[in-house]
Enzyme design. Sequence first.
Site, PDB file in Angstrom:
ATOM      1  CB  CYS A   1      66.987  36.428  61.378  1.00 29.62           C
ATOM      2  SG  CYS A   1      67.565  35.983  62.851  1.00 29.62           S
TER       3      CYS A   1
ATOM      4  CB  CYS B   1      69.366  34.936  75.544  1.00 33.03           C
ATOM      5  SG  CYS B   1      68.838  34.090  74.086  1.00 33.03           S
TER       6      CYS B   1
ATOM      7  CD  GLU C   1      61.796  33.049  67.673  1.00 35.96           C
ATOM      8  OE1 GLU C   1      60.712  32.872  68.327  1.00 35.96           O
ATOM      9  OE2 GLU C   1      62.154  34.056  67.883  1.00 35.96           O
TER      10      GLU C   1
ATOM     11  CB  CYS D   1      73.249  34.647  77.026  1.00 41.51           C
ATOM     12  SG  CYS D   1      74.525  34.247  76.001  1.00 41.51           S
TER      13      CYS D   1
ATOM     14  CB  SER E   1      75.011  35.953  64.895  1.00 37.58           C
ATOM     15  OG  SER E   1      75.152  36.637  66.050  1.00 37.58           O
TER      16      SER E   1
ATOM     17  N   GLY F   1      69.589  29.618  68.959  1.00 33.96           N
ATOM     18  CA  GLY F   1      70.625  28.645  68.791  1.00 33.96           C
ATOM     19  C   GLY F   1      72.165  29.246  68.715  1.00 33.96           C
ATOM     20  CD  GLU F   2      77.288  29.871  69.181  1.00 33.17           C
ATOM     21  OE1 GLU F   2      76.733  31.222  69.915  1.00 33.17           O
ATOM     22  OE2 GLU F   2      77.809  30.020  68.314  1.00 33.17           O
TER      23      GLU F   2
ATOM     24  CB  CYS G   1      66.457  35.099  69.293  1.00 33.24           C
ATOM     25  SG  CYS G   1      67.452  35.662  70.246  1.00 33.24           S
TER      26      CYS G   1
ATOM     27  CB  SER H   1      76.741  37.891  70.589  1.00 34.43           C
ATOM     28  OG  SER H   1      75.756  37.736  69.552  1.00 34.43           O
TER      29      SER H   1
ATOM     30  CG  HIS I   1      76.151  40.898  74.090  1.00 30.28           C
ATOM     31  ND1 HIS I   1      76.009  41.678  72.911  1.00 30.28           N
ATOM     32  CD2 HIS I   1      75.788  39.729  73.889  1.00 30.28           C
ATOM     33  CE1 HIS I   1      75.088  40.888  72.089  1.00 30.28           C
ATOM     34  NE2 HIS I   1      75.047  39.628  72.599  1.00 30.28           N
TER      35      HIS I   1
ATOM     36  CB  CYS J   1      70.842  28.404  73.162  1.00 34.95           C
ATOM     37  SG  CYS J   1      72.510  28.888  72.885  1.00 34.95           S
TER      38      CYS J   1
HETATM   39  N1  SAH Z   1      73.724  32.418  69.445  1.00 39.16           N
HETATM   40  C1  SAH Z   1      74.168  33.333  68.618  1.00 39.16           C
HETATM   41  C2  SAH Z   1      72.941  33.627  67.698  1.00 39.16           C
HETATM   42  C3  SAH Z   1      71.960  33.796  68.269  1.00 39.16           C
HETATM   43  S1  SAH Z   1      71.216  35.162  69.217  1.00 39.16           S
HETATM   44  C4  SAH Z   1      74.762  34.386  69.306  1.00 39.16           C
HETATM   45  O1  SAH Z   1      74.401  34.755  70.587  1.00 39.16           O
HETATM   46  O2  SAH Z   1      75.212  35.469  68.627  1.00 39.16           O
HETATM   47  C5  SAH Z   1      71.307  36.445  68.186  1.00 39.16           C
HETATM   48  C6  SAH Z   1      71.314  37.803  68.672  1.00 39.16           C
HETATM   49  O3  SAH Z   1      70.331  38.072  69.489  1.00 39.16           O
HETATM   50  C7  SAH Z   1      72.579  37.698  69.700  1.00 39.16           C
HETATM   51  O4  SAH Z   1      73.503  38.960  69.585  1.00 39.16           O
HETATM   52  C8  SAH Z   1      71.832  37.872  71.234  1.00 39.16           C
HETATM   53  O5  SAH Z   1      72.635  38.590  71.904  1.00 39.16           O
HETATM   54  C9  SAH Z   1      70.648  38.713  70.767  1.00 39.16           C
HETATM   55  N2  SAH Z   1      69.620  38.731  71.675  1.00 39.16           N
HETATM   56  C10 SAH Z   1      69.272  37.641  72.800  1.00 39.16           C
HETATM   57  N3  SAH Z   1      68.368  38.077  73.383  1.00 39.16           N
HETATM   58  C11 SAH Z   1      67.966  39.104  73.173  1.00 39.16           C
HETATM   59  C12 SAH Z   1      66.969  40.297  73.572  1.00 39.16           C
HETATM   60  N4  SAH Z   1      66.294  40.162  74.839  1.00 39.16           N
HETATM   61  N5  SAH Z   1      67.074  41.725  73.304  1.00 39.16           N
HETATM   62  C13 SAH Z   1      67.829  41.716  72.089  1.00 39.16           C
HETATM   63  N6  SAH Z   1      68.682  41.020  71.570  1.00 39.16           N
HETATM   64  C14 SAH Z   1      68.830  39.727  72.111  1.00 39.16           C
HETATM   65 FE1  SF4 Z   2      72.301  30.960  73.039  1.00 41.76          FE
HETATM   66 FE2  SF4 Z   2      72.820  33.091  71.406  1.00 41.76          FE
HETATM   67 FE3  SF4 Z   2      70.949  33.205  73.337  1.00 41.76          FE
HETATM   68 FE4  SF4 Z   2      73.238  33.307  74.120  1.00 41.76          FE
HETATM   69  S1  SF4 Z   2      72.258  34.913  73.294  1.00 41.76           S
HETATM   70  S2  SF4 Z   2      71.686  31.960  74.822  1.00 41.76           S
HETATM   71  S3  SF4 Z   2      74.487  32.015  72.500  1.00 41.76           S
HETATM   72  S4  SF4 Z   2      71.109  32.041  71.421  1.00 41.76           S
END
Ligand code: SAH
Ligand code: SF4
Length: 352
Positions: free
Chosen positions: A113, A127, A87, A124, A202, A170-171, A344, A225, A227, A120
């Site tokens: 975005c 996520c 997406e 996390c 990111s 993805g990362e 995401c 990121s 957190h 990924c």
């Molecule tokens: N993998 C990279 C980029 C993609 S994730 C990263 O982790 O930075 C992009 C952002 O979306 C990250 O900051 C992630 O922590 C956040 N994200 C993931 N799941 C989420 C959720 N359920 N609610 C809000 N933000 C979320």
């Molecule tokens: Fe991957 Fe970013 Fe999601 Fe973590 S937050 S699982 S690094 S996409």
Amino acid sequence: MKDLILNYTMQDLEEKISPKFRAKQIYSWVYHKRVDSFLDMKNLPAKMREELEEKYTIYSASIASKQVSSDGSIKYLFKLHDGHTVEAVLLLMRDTQYNEDGSIKHLPKYTVCVSSQVGCKVGCAFCLTAKGGFIRDLSAGEIVEQILQIYRDNEIDSNRRINIVYMGMGEPLDNLDNLAKAIKIFSNPDGLAISPHRQTVSTSGLSAKIDRLAKMDLGVNLAISLHAVDDELRQKLMPINKAYNIASIMEAVRNFPINLRKKVMFEYLIIKDVNDDLASAKKLVKLLNGIQAKVNLIFFNPYENSEFKRPSVEDVKKFQEYLLSKGVICTIRESKGLDISAACGQLREQNL
Ligand code: SAH
Ligand code: SF4
């Protein structure tokens, strides 16, 4: 599948295509006029058009679904050539322009975005993308195509300034070579001309890869990121922290070349009763001491069966006020596109 032309930088194309000057013309047809067939590239010789059409394709994905939010943001689900989906979100903000004659114009300001992988590997806990595991990297062309299709679908003028954030699925640093190529393709002045200064990568904090990105000196902005402010909690939320702890990330950030006017963005996802307390805010201020940083607070966006909860607006505001009172620049990410669940991974899940 035919070879995707979007995979190639200008330099690549100039090596592939003879005479060399045709590469610029092709870029212009692809990125400015946005044709979908080489046969329409009218200033190329007929034979060349046919040969290109035989060998290459301009697009490889299709728009599988599209959801428009009440605030105008649009979330796209792309179906790739092998059936997998990723997406991308077009975020629409209003830019106010004050003209000399006293008139005020409201211009749309776009941020897109994009995704860098299908799934990924980082895993996390909060996520949704992580839940489906890792499937594959996107090619540079597949990253570029998300933006190009969004330009086309919205008839965005090629001169319009847009920002790109690599914050979709993805990362990005786990797919660094293709990411670097995409950054270069986007910034080519004969293509979309999106300066690296308007592109933000990111990452969950792969310190070694942040160092590699730094050495590439592409001129992109960095978002971390974070957190969590201590390793114990961060490890629970983000298992990658075992390999790259907070100290290693801060060290990599300190060594990252950033434009003097810019700052490194620290994303802090606030989860109710997990990391929404003022003690964490205090530690965050300490951690960022001496770093050109800005903090972006994000509300955890819950999904079905998620083990975490959305924080209260009050707690997020208190968190922000504390940081501001200590001189740390801190914004709360607007809940853009909340009604289309623009966090995401969430559109993809609905379509599985
Ligand atoms: N993998 C990279 C980029 C993609 S994730 C990263 O982790 O930075 C992009 C952002 O979306 C990250 O900051 C992630 O922590 C956040 N994200 C993931 N799941 C989420 C959720 N359920 N609610 C809000 N933000 C979320
Ligand atoms: Fe991957 Fe970013 Fe999601 Fe973590 S937050 S699982 S690094 S996409």
